[in-house]
Design an enzyme around this catalytic site. Structure first.
Site, PDB file in Angstrom:
ATOM      1  N   LEU A  93       0.847  -1.194   0.000  1.00 49.81           N
ATOM      2  CA  LEU A  93       0.000   0.000   0.000  1.00 49.81           C
ATOM      3  C   LEU A  93       0.881   1.242   0.000  1.00 49.81           C
ATOM      4  O   LEU A  93       1.922   1.256   0.667  1.00 49.81           O
ATOM      5  CB  LEU A  93      -0.873   0.039   1.262  1.00 49.81           C
ATOM      6  CG  LEU A  93      -2.000  -0.980   1.375  1.00 49.81           C
ATOM      7  CD1 LEU A  93      -2.570  -0.979   2.788  1.00 49.81           C
ATOM      8  CD2 LEU A  93      -3.112  -0.651   0.367  1.00 49.81           C
ATOM      9  N   LYS A 127      -5.116  -0.746  10.027  1.00 54.42           N
ATOM     10  CA  LYS A 127      -4.048  -1.475   9.342  1.00 54.42           C
ATOM     11  C   LYS A 127      -3.417  -2.390  10.392  1.00 54.42           C
ATOM     12  O   LYS A 127      -2.792  -1.922  11.338  1.00 54.42           O
ATOM     13  CB  LYS A 127      -3.019  -0.500   8.773  1.00 54.42           C
ATOM     14  CG  LYS A 127      -1.923  -1.194   8.001  1.00 54.42           C
ATOM     15  CD  LYS A 127      -1.067  -0.180   7.262  1.00 54.42           C
ATOM     16  CE  LYS A 127      -0.107  -0.845   6.301  1.00 54.42           C
ATOM     17  NZ  LYS A 127       0.924  -1.643   6.971  1.00 54.42           N
ATOM     18  N   LYS A 299      -9.959   2.742   1.421  1.00 53.64           N
ATOM     19  CA  LYS A 299     -10.130   2.104   0.105  1.00 53.64           C
ATOM     20  C   LYS A 299     -11.362   2.688  -0.577  1.00 53.64           C
ATOM     21  O   LYS A 299     -12.379   2.911   0.090  1.00 53.64           O
ATOM     22  CB  LYS A 299     -10.351   0.582   0.285  1.00 53.64           C
ATOM     23  CG  LYS A 299      -9.176  -0.117   0.959  1.00 53.64           C
ATOM     24  CD  LYS A 299      -9.487  -1.567   1.300  1.00 53.64           C
ATOM     25  CE  LYS A 299      -8.316  -2.170   2.060  1.00 53.64           C
ATOM     26  NZ  LYS A 299      -8.608  -3.469   2.649  1.00 53.64           N
TER      27      LYS A 299
END
Ligand code: IVH
Length: 362
Positions: A93, A127, A299
Protein backbone atom coordinates in the site's frame (compact mmCIF):
# COMPACT_ATOMS: atom_id res chain seq x y z
CA UNK A 1 27.08 15.08 3.42
CA UNK A 2 24.89 13.14 0.97
CA UNK A 3 23.49 10.60 3.45
CA UNK A 4 21.60 13.29 5.36
CA UNK A 5 21.59 16.12 2.86
CA UNK A 6 18.45 17.81 1.59
CA UNK A 7 17.34 16.00 -1.58
CA UNK A 8 17.01 19.35 -3.36
CA UNK A 9 20.69 20.05 -2.76
CA UNK A 10 22.20 16.74 -3.89
CA UNK A 11 24.46 16.81 -6.92
CA UNK A 12 23.91 14.09 -9.50
CA UNK A 13 26.95 12.12 -8.27
CA UNK A 14 25.78 12.37 -4.66
CA UNK A 15 22.26 11.30 -5.66
CA UNK A 16 23.66 8.26 -7.47
CA UNK A 17 25.72 7.23 -4.42
CA UNK A 18 22.78 7.86 -2.11
CA UNK A 19 20.41 5.72 -4.23
CA UNK A 20 22.95 2.90 -4.07
CA UNK A 21 23.25 3.22 -0.28
CA UNK A 22 19.44 3.35 0.17
CA UNK A 23 18.96 0.34 -2.10
CA UNK A 24 21.41 -1.70 0.02
CA UNK A 25 19.97 -0.58 3.35
CA UNK A 26 16.31 -1.02 2.32
CA UNK A 27 16.77 -4.35 0.55
CA UNK A 28 18.62 -5.70 3.61
CA UNK A 29 15.89 -4.34 5.91
CA UNK A 30 13.28 -6.11 3.74
CA UNK A 31 15.08 -9.43 4.07
CA UNK A 32 15.56 -9.03 7.85
CA UNK A 33 11.89 -8.18 8.35
CA UNK A 34 10.04 -10.38 5.86
CA UNK A 35 12.21 -13.44 5.36
CA UNK A 36 14.02 -13.68 8.69
CA UNK A 37 11.33 -12.19 11.00
CA UNK A 38 14.11 -10.18 12.66
CA UNK A 39 13.73 -6.43 11.98
CA UNK A 40 16.86 -4.33 12.33
CA UNK A 41 15.34 -0.87 11.91
CA UNK A 42 12.04 0.61 13.12
CA UNK A 43 9.05 0.91 10.76
CA UNK A 44 9.24 4.71 11.00
CA UNK A 45 12.91 4.69 10.02
CA UNK A 46 12.13 2.32 7.12
CA UNK A 47 9.28 4.57 5.90
CA UNK A 48 11.52 7.64 6.10
CA UNK A 49 14.31 5.97 4.07
CA UNK A 50 11.81 4.73 1.51
CA UNK A 51 10.28 8.22 1.17
CA UNK A 52 13.80 9.68 0.71
CA UNK A 53 14.55 7.09 -1.98
CA UNK A 54 11.32 8.02 -3.82
CA UNK A 55 12.08 11.74 -3.54
CA UNK A 56 15.56 11.29 -5.06
CA UNK A 57 14.13 9.09 -7.82
CA UNK A 58 11.51 11.74 -8.62
CA UNK A 59 14.29 14.36 -8.97
CA UNK A 60 16.68 12.11 -10.92
CA UNK A 61 14.46 9.60 -12.80
CA UNK A 62 17.36 8.60 -15.08
CA UNK A 63 19.27 7.34 -12.01
CA UNK A 64 16.58 4.83 -10.92
CA UNK A 65 18.36 1.55 -10.25
CA UNK A 66 17.37 -1.87 -11.57
CA UNK A 67 17.19 -3.08 -7.96
CA UNK A 68 15.26 -0.05 -6.69
CA UNK A 69 13.40 -0.76 -3.43
CA UNK A 70 10.49 1.37 -4.79
CA UNK A 71 9.31 -1.44 -7.03
CA UNK A 72 9.67 -4.20 -4.45
CA UNK A 73 7.13 -5.84 -2.21
CA UNK A 74 8.33 -7.90 0.78
CA UNK A 75 11.26 -10.22 0.09
CA UNK A 76 11.91 -13.41 -1.84
CA UNK A 77 10.29 -16.49 -0.33
CA UNK A 78 12.56 -18.59 1.88
CA UNK A 79 13.84 -21.85 0.35
CA UNK A 80 12.66 -23.62 3.53
CA UNK A 81 9.12 -23.68 2.10
CA UNK A 82 7.64 -24.81 -1.17
CA UNK A 83 6.79 -21.89 -3.39
CA UNK A 84 3.36 -20.87 -4.60
CA UNK A 85 2.84 -18.48 -7.48
CA UNK A 86 0.04 -16.01 -6.68
CA UNK A 87 -2.62 -15.94 -9.40
CA UNK A 88 -3.18 -12.26 -8.57
CA UNK A 89 -0.10 -10.47 -7.12
CA UNK A 90 -0.15 -9.56 -3.43
CA UNK A 91 0.76 -5.92 -3.43
CA UNK A 92 1.69 -3.30 -0.90
CA UNK A 93 0.00 0.00 0.00
CA UNK A 94 1.11 3.57 -0.60
CA UNK A 95 1.52 5.61 2.58
CA UNK A 96 0.04 8.86 3.82
CA UNK A 97 1.72 10.49 6.82
CA UNK A 98 -0.38 13.65 7.24
CA UNK A 99 -3.88 15.03 6.69
CA UNK A 100 -2.44 16.83 3.66
CA UNK A 101 -1.36 13.49 2.15
CA UNK A 102 -4.93 12.20 2.65
CA UNK A 103 -6.38 15.25 0.88
CA UNK A 104 -3.88 14.63 -1.97
CA UNK A 105 -4.95 10.96 -2.13
CA UNK A 106 -8.60 11.95 -2.52
CA UNK A 107 -7.87 14.63 -5.13
CA UNK A 108 -5.60 12.34 -7.17
CA UNK A 109 -8.42 9.78 -7.28
CA UNK A 110 -10.93 12.37 -8.48
CA UNK A 111 -8.45 13.70 -11.04
CA UNK A 112 -7.69 10.20 -12.36
CA UNK A 113 -11.41 9.44 -12.67
CA UNK A 114 -12.20 12.87 -14.14
CA UNK A 115 -14.68 13.68 -11.38
CA UNK A 116 -15.41 17.17 -10.05
CA UNK A 117 -18.24 17.53 -7.57
CA UNK A 118 -19.33 13.89 -7.57
CA UNK A 119 -18.86 12.15 -4.27
CA UNK A 120 -16.56 9.13 -3.87
CA UNK A 121 -17.13 6.94 -0.82
CA UNK A 122 -14.40 5.06 0.99
CA UNK A 123 -14.00 2.37 3.59
CA UNK A 124 -11.66 3.08 6.50
CA UNK A 125 -10.31 0.24 8.65
CA UNK A 126 -7.34 -0.45 10.93
CA UNK A 127 -4.05 -1.48 9.34
CA UNK A 128 -3.20 -4.65 11.22
CA UNK A 129 0.48 -5.10 12.04
CA UNK A 130 0.95 -8.76 11.20
CA UNK A 131 1.79 -10.68 8.05
CA UNK A 132 -0.44 -11.13 5.06
CA UNK A 133 -1.77 -14.50 4.02
CA UNK A 134 -3.70 -15.69 0.98
CA UNK A 135 -6.15 -18.59 1.39
CA UNK A 136 -7.32 -20.32 -1.79
CA UNK A 137 -10.62 -22.22 -1.73
CA UNK A 138 -11.90 -24.38 -4.59
CA UNK A 139 -15.42 -25.81 -4.40
CA UNK A 140 -15.51 -24.62 -0.78
CA UNK A 141 -12.37 -26.49 0.28
CA UNK A 142 -9.14 -24.84 1.41
CA UNK A 143 -6.54 -25.91 -1.16
CA UNK A 144 -3.60 -23.80 -0.05
CA UNK A 145 -2.40 -20.97 2.15
CA UNK A 146 0.50 -18.79 1.00
CA UNK A 147 2.47 -15.92 2.51
CA UNK A 148 3.04 -12.79 0.42
CA UNK A 149 6.73 -13.48 -0.27
CA UNK A 150 7.87 -11.01 -2.91
CA UNK A 151 4.28 -10.40 -4.00
CA UNK A 152 4.48 -12.74 -7.01
CA UNK A 153 5.62 -15.92 -5.28
CA UNK A 154 4.83 -16.81 -1.69
CA UNK A 155 5.60 -19.64 0.71
CA UNK A 156 3.31 -22.63 1.05
CA UNK A 157 2.18 -22.60 4.69
CA UNK A 158 -1.07 -24.58 4.22
CA UNK A 159 -0.58 -27.12 7.02
CA UNK A 160 0.31 -24.32 9.42
CA UNK A 161 -2.59 -22.04 8.43
CA UNK A 162 -5.04 -24.92 8.90
CA UNK A 163 -4.23 -24.90 12.62
CA UNK A 164 -5.72 -21.38 13.05
CA UNK A 165 -9.27 -21.21 14.44
CA UNK A 166 -9.96 -18.19 12.18
CA UNK A 167 -9.07 -20.16 9.00
CA UNK A 168 -12.04 -22.33 7.97
CA UNK A 169 -11.11 -25.53 6.13
CA UNK A 170 -14.41 -25.56 4.25
CA UNK A 171 -16.95 -22.92 3.25
CA UNK A 172 -20.63 -23.14 2.39
CA UNK A 173 -22.06 -20.98 -0.39
CA UNK A 174 -18.71 -19.60 -1.55
CA UNK A 175 -17.80 -18.94 -5.21
CA UNK A 176 -16.19 -21.97 -6.94
CA UNK A 177 -12.79 -20.25 -6.69
CA UNK A 178 -12.18 -17.82 -3.85
CA UNK A 179 -8.89 -16.44 -2.58
CA UNK A 180 -9.35 -14.72 0.76
CA UNK A 181 -6.58 -12.38 1.85
CA UNK A 182 -5.93 -10.86 5.22
CA UNK A 183 -3.54 -10.53 8.11
CA UNK A 184 -2.28 -13.11 10.60
CA UNK A 185 -1.54 -11.43 13.94
CA UNK A 186 -1.04 -12.15 17.62
CA UNK A 187 -2.99 -10.39 20.39
CA UNK A 188 -0.97 -8.58 23.09
CA UNK A 189 -2.07 -10.87 25.92
CA UNK A 190 -1.22 -13.99 23.89
CA UNK A 191 2.15 -12.50 22.97
CA UNK A 192 3.04 -11.80 26.62
CA UNK A 193 2.04 -15.33 27.59
CA UNK A 194 3.99 -16.90 24.74
CA UNK A 195 7.13 -14.92 25.59
CA UNK A 196 6.82 -15.93 29.25
CA UNK A 197 6.51 -19.56 28.21
CA UNK A 198 9.49 -19.26 25.88
CA UNK A 199 11.60 -17.59 28.60
CA UNK A 200 10.64 -20.28 31.17
CA UNK A 201 11.73 -22.95 28.68
CA UNK A 202 15.00 -21.12 27.96
CA UNK A 203 13.83 -20.66 24.34
CA UNK A 204 14.11 -17.54 22.20
CA UNK A 205 11.64 -14.74 22.96
CA UNK A 206 10.13 -12.46 20.32
CA UNK A 207 10.73 -8.72 19.96
CA UNK A 208 7.09 -7.87 19.23
CA UNK A 209 3.72 -9.50 18.38
CA UNK A 210 4.32 -9.17 14.62
CA UNK A 211 7.56 -11.13 14.81
CA UNK A 212 5.93 -13.70 17.04
CA UNK A 213 3.09 -14.10 14.51
CA UNK A 214 5.46 -14.37 11.53
CA UNK A 215 7.83 -16.73 13.34
CA UNK A 216 4.93 -18.89 14.46
CA UNK A 217 3.28 -19.19 11.05
CA UNK A 218 6.56 -19.83 9.21
CA UNK A 219 7.45 -23.05 11.06
CA UNK A 220 8.41 -26.30 9.40
CA UNK A 221 6.49 -28.27 12.02
CA UNK A 222 2.76 -27.39 11.99
CA UNK A 223 2.36 -28.70 15.56
CA UNK A 224 4.45 -25.71 16.71
CA UNK A 225 2.12 -23.32 14.85
CA UNK A 226 -0.87 -25.14 16.37
CA UNK A 227 0.44 -24.36 19.86
CA UNK A 228 0.76 -20.63 19.05
CA UNK A 229 -2.28 -18.38 19.52
CA UNK A 230 -2.57 -16.87 16.01
CA UNK A 231 -5.55 -14.94 14.69
CA UNK A 232 -6.61 -13.81 11.21
CA UNK A 233 -8.62 -10.83 9.91
CA UNK A 234 -9.88 -11.03 6.30
CA UNK A 235 -9.81 -7.67 4.45
CA UNK A 236 -9.21 -8.43 0.74
CA UNK A 237 -9.34 -11.10 -1.95
CA UNK A 238 -7.34 -12.38 -4.92
CA UNK A 239 -8.89 -14.59 -7.65
CA UNK A 240 -12.66 -15.02 -7.45
CA UNK A 241 -14.76 -16.92 -9.99
CA UNK A 242 -17.68 -14.53 -9.38
CA UNK A 243 -17.73 -11.10 -7.74
CA UNK A 244 -18.27 -11.04 -3.98
CA UNK A 245 -20.20 -7.75 -4.21
CA UNK A 246 -20.08 -4.47 -6.08
CA UNK A 247 -18.66 -2.59 -3.10
CA UNK A 248 -15.68 -3.07 -0.79
CA UNK A 249 -17.92 -3.03 2.28
CA UNK A 250 -20.32 -5.52 0.65
CA UNK A 251 -17.41 -7.87 -0.10
CA UNK A 252 -16.16 -7.63 3.50
CA UNK A 253 -19.69 -8.41 4.76
CA UNK A 254 -19.82 -11.39 2.40
CA UNK A 255 -16.49 -12.68 3.77
CA UNK A 256 -17.88 -12.24 7.27
CA UNK A 257 -21.02 -14.22 6.41
CA UNK A 258 -18.83 -17.00 4.97
CA UNK A 259 -17.27 -17.34 8.41
CA UNK A 260 -14.17 -15.09 8.34
CA UNK A 261 -13.30 -12.65 11.11
CA UNK A 262 -13.42 -9.10 9.74
CA UNK A 263 -12.43 -5.97 11.63
CA UNK A 264 -15.32 -4.39 13.58
CA UNK A 265 -13.79 -0.92 13.13
CA UNK A 266 -14.40 -0.96 9.36
CA UNK A 267 -16.56 2.05 8.39
CA UNK A 268 -17.91 3.66 5.24
CA UNK A 269 -16.94 7.35 4.93
CA UNK A 270 -18.46 9.90 2.56
CA UNK A 271 -15.82 12.63 2.69
CA UNK A 272 -12.23 13.38 3.70
CA UNK A 273 -13.61 14.87 6.95
CA UNK A 274 -15.40 11.62 7.77
CA UNK A 275 -12.26 9.65 6.91
CA UNK A 276 -10.16 11.79 9.27
CA UNK A 277 -12.80 11.49 12.02
CA UNK A 278 -12.65 7.72 11.76
CA UNK A 279 -8.85 7.87 11.82
CA UNK A 280 -9.01 9.79 15.14
CA UNK A 281 -11.58 7.34 16.53
CA UNK A 282 -9.32 4.39 15.71
CA UNK A 283 -6.21 6.18 17.01
CA UNK A 284 -7.99 6.84 20.33
CA UNK A 285 -8.76 3.13 20.67
CA UNK A 286 -5.32 1.98 19.55
CA UNK A 287 -3.93 1.37 23.04
CA UNK A 288 -6.93 -0.68 24.18
CA UNK A 289 -7.62 -2.80 21.07
CA UNK A 290 -5.48 -5.66 22.37
CA UNK A 291 -3.49 -6.05 19.12
CA UNK A 292 -1.04 -3.91 17.16
CA UNK A 293 -2.17 -1.62 14.38
CA UNK A 294 0.07 0.89 12.65
CA UNK A 295 -2.39 3.07 10.78
CA UNK A 296 -5.74 3.23 9.02
CA UNK A 297 -6.33 1.96 5.46
CA UNK A 298 -8.70 3.86 3.16
CA UNK A 299 -10.13 2.10 0.10
CA UNK A 300 -12.46 3.35 -2.63
CA UNK A 301 -15.76 1.62 -1.83
CA UNK A 302 -17.10 1.18 -5.37
CA UNK A 303 -15.37 -1.86 -6.92
CA UNK A 304 -16.11 -0.58 -10.44
CA UNK A 305 -14.10 2.57 -9.60
CA UNK A 306 -11.35 0.43 -8.02
CA UNK A 307 -11.07 -1.42 -11.33
CA UNK A 308 -10.87 1.85 -13.30
CA UNK A 309 -8.20 3.20 -10.94
CA UNK A 310 -6.05 0.07 -11.13
CA UNK A 311 -2.47 -0.22 -9.89
CA UNK A 312 0.93 1.42 -9.99
CA UNK A 313 3.92 -0.98 -10.01
CA UNK A 314 3.48 -2.22 -6.43
CA UNK A 315 0.50 -0.31 -4.98
CA UNK A 316 -3.17 0.20 -5.86
CA UNK A 317 -4.31 3.73 -6.79
CA UNK A 318 -7.59 3.07 -4.98
CA UNK A 319 -6.17 2.61 -1.48
CA UNK A 320 -3.72 4.22 0.92
CA UNK A 321 -2.36 3.48 4.40
CA UNK A 322 -2.54 6.51 6.71
CA UNK A 323 0.24 5.73 9.17
CA UNK A 324 0.25 6.72 12.83
CA UNK A 325 3.07 8.98 13.99
CA UNK A 326 6.23 7.13 15.02
CA UNK A 327 6.09 5.72 18.51
CA UNK A 328 7.98 7.67 21.17
CA UNK A 329 9.74 6.04 24.10
CA UNK A 330 11.37 7.24 27.31
CA UNK A 331 14.56 5.76 28.65
CA UNK A 332 17.16 6.46 31.32
CA UNK A 333 20.37 8.36 30.76
CA UNK A 334 22.88 6.00 32.36
CA UNK A 335 26.02 8.09 31.94
CA UNK A 336 27.71 10.70 29.82
CA UNK A 337 31.01 9.56 28.32
CA UNK A 338 33.57 12.02 27.10
CA UNK A 339 35.07 10.94 23.79
CA UNK A 340 38.38 12.29 22.58
CA UNK A 341 38.47 12.94 18.85
CA UNK A 342 41.46 12.61 16.51
CA UNK A 343 42.25 16.29 16.94
CA UNK A 344 41.97 16.08 20.71
CA UNK A 345 38.49 17.69 20.72
CA UNK A 346 36.27 16.41 23.54
CA UNK A 347 32.64 15.50 22.80
CA UNK A 348 30.01 14.27 25.27
CA UNK A 349 28.21 11.02 24.29
CA UNK A 350 25.00 9.97 26.08
CA UNK A 351 24.86 6.34 27.25
CA UNK A 352 21.16 5.35 27.21
CA UNK A 353 19.46 2.27 28.65
CA UNK A 354 18.30 0.17 25.64
CA UNK A 355 14.56 0.58 25.03
CA UNK A 356 12.05 -1.03 22.63
CA UNK A 357 10.53 1.44 20.18
CA UNK A 358 8.23 0.15 17.46
CA UNK A 359 9.28 -3.41 18.22
CA UNK A 360 13.01 -2.79 17.77
CA UNK A 361 15.54 -2.42 20.60
CA UNK A 362 17.53 0.80 20.23
S1 IVH B 1 -5.34 -4.00 1.80
C1 IVH B 1 -3.60 -4.30 -2.70
N1 IVH B 1 -6.04 -3.74 4.30
O1 IVH B 1 -0.45 -3.83 4.88
C2 IVH B 1 -3.25 -4.21 -1.26
N2 IVH B 1 -3.77 -4.33 3.84
O2 IVH B 1 1.53 -2.12 3.65
C3 IVH B 1 -4.30 -4.84 -0.39
N3 IVH B 1 -2.43 -4.68 5.87
O3 IVH B 1 0.42 -6.06 2.33
C4 IVH B 1 -3.97 -4.72 1.03
N4 IVH B 1 -4.01 -4.29 7.34
O4 IVH B 1 -0.16 -7.02 4.69
C5 IVH B 1 -5.03 -4.01 3.46
N5 IVH B 1 -6.81 -3.52 6.47
C6 IVH B 1 -5.82 -3.80 5.64
C7 IVH B 1 -4.55 -4.13 6.10
C8 IVH B 1 -3.53 -4.38 5.16
C9 IVH B 1 -2.75 -4.63 7.18
C10 IVH B 1 -1.07 -5.00 5.37
C11 IVH B 1 -1.01 -5.99 4.25
C12 IVH B 1 -0.37 -5.25 3.12
C13 IVH B 1 0.41 -4.21 3.84
C14 IVH B 1 0.74 -3.04 2.97
Amino acid sequence: MPANGEVGELTEAQAKAELKRLSNVLNQANTDYHRDDAPTISDAEYDALKARNLEIEARFPHLIRGDTPSSRVGSEPSSTFQKIEHSVPMLSLGNAFSQEDVVDFESSIKKYLGLNSERVTYTAEPKIDGLSLSLRYEAGKLVYAATRGDGKTGENVTANAMTLDDVPESLTGAPEVLEVRGEVYMAHADFEQLNQKQADAGAKTFANPRNAAAGSLRQLDPSITAARPLKFFAYAWGSVSEPLSDTQIGAIERLSSLGFATNPLTAVCNSTDEILEHYSRIEEQRATLGYDIDGVVYKVNDLGLQRRLGFRSTTPRWAVAHKFAAELAWTRLEAIDIQVGRTGALSPVARLLPVTVGGVVV
